[in-house]
Enzyme design. Sequence first.
Site, PDB file in Angstrom:
ATOM      1  N   SER A 143      38.695  36.261  30.220  1.00  0.00           N
ATOM      2  CA  SER A 143      38.979  36.755  31.554  1.00  0.00           C
ATOM      3  C   SER A 143      40.227  37.645  31.509  1.00  0.00           C
ATOM      4  CB  SER A 143      39.133  35.577  32.526  1.00  0.00           C
ATOM      5  OG  SER A 143      39.140  36.006  33.864  1.00  0.00           O
ATOM      6  N   ASP A 238      27.882  37.741  35.689  1.00  0.00           N
ATOM      7  CA  ASP A 238      29.292  37.526  36.019  1.00  0.00           C
ATOM      8  C   ASP A 238      29.584  38.014  37.442  1.00  0.00           C
ATOM      9  OD1 ASP A 238      32.094  37.515  36.222  1.00  0.00           O
ATOM     10  OD2 ASP A 238      32.341  37.941  34.097  1.00  0.00           O
ATOM     11  N   HIS A 270      30.751  33.910  34.920  1.00  0.00           N
ATOM     12  CA  HIS A 270      32.057  34.383  34.445  1.00  0.00           C
ATOM     13  C   HIS A 270      32.647  33.494  33.357  1.00  0.00           C
ATOM     14  CE1 HIS A 270      35.800  36.509  34.421  1.00  0.00           C
ATOM     15  NE2 HIS A 270      36.488  35.459  34.815  1.00  0.00           N
TER      16      HIS A 270
END
Length: 293
Positions: A143, A238, A270
């Site tokens: 991320s 995502d 995600h």
Amino acid sequence: MRRCALLLSLMTLLACGGGTGPAPAAPAEPPAPRITRGLTVCQVDGERLLGDLYQPPSGAHRRRALLFVHGGGWSTGSRADYEALARNLAGLGYTGLSVDYRLAPAVHHPAPLEDLKCALRWLRSQAAAWEVDGEKVAVIGGSAGAHLAALLAYTPDDPRFEGRGLPREGSTRVAAAVLHGGPYDLSALAGASAQALGTVQALLGTRSPTALQLQEASPTHYVRYGTVPSLILHGELDPVVPLEQAYRLAAAGVQVNAPGRLIVIPGAGHADFGRDPDAIGRALVEFLAQSLP
């Protein structure tokens, strides 16, 4: 952008079956890695940044090191987020260092990147004591941590981003990067969630970043001939960071013949690994073995 911790049971990848003889006895519990917590990996502006060290058990040492960069939208998260993966990879022989860095909105870009470069210099300074080859270090991030890991990997020894943190001596080159679910071209996040856009604004310290600011903080801007190998992982579905971000980074690498691989994870969001997480685990282990020979 929430943390991405790759919660895979990679130890199972060592198992091998076959044969038609008697069933083997249940395997013994693998030896646990040696863990040292709360090491000072950087000192900057009167603050100590800490890291946790994961060392392989005796007999499993590969003399290779991994630097783990947690996610959390540049404003949350901690070095503990990568403990599961760091433990498993230590069992496979990799020495791991999971580190904290200063968070937005208290600091803005490039401070988090500078902190990671500082921690990398410290890791390299300890290589001999850890029996690690200082030239065989990969960075792993998820991320927002993938964004920072990519910036770290693609700006080696760049004086614009080395910062004031101690130690100051040593190279900030890595040999490879593993990137999961990160934003890599901040100027092309129009389709991102409001949460994602807000975290970018916090990182840059402004609600109206300029095109130059967005470009300067984007890993795609630094992909060059000779860029280190990258394994890019991204969930097909995502909802936080658009899949297009992974395609943009992969395309930037292709344009300069930079080695790398993009894996779009079917059905994944995600911070998950879809229907076959073991396949992602195998790809990760294979990539590390090839990139850190």
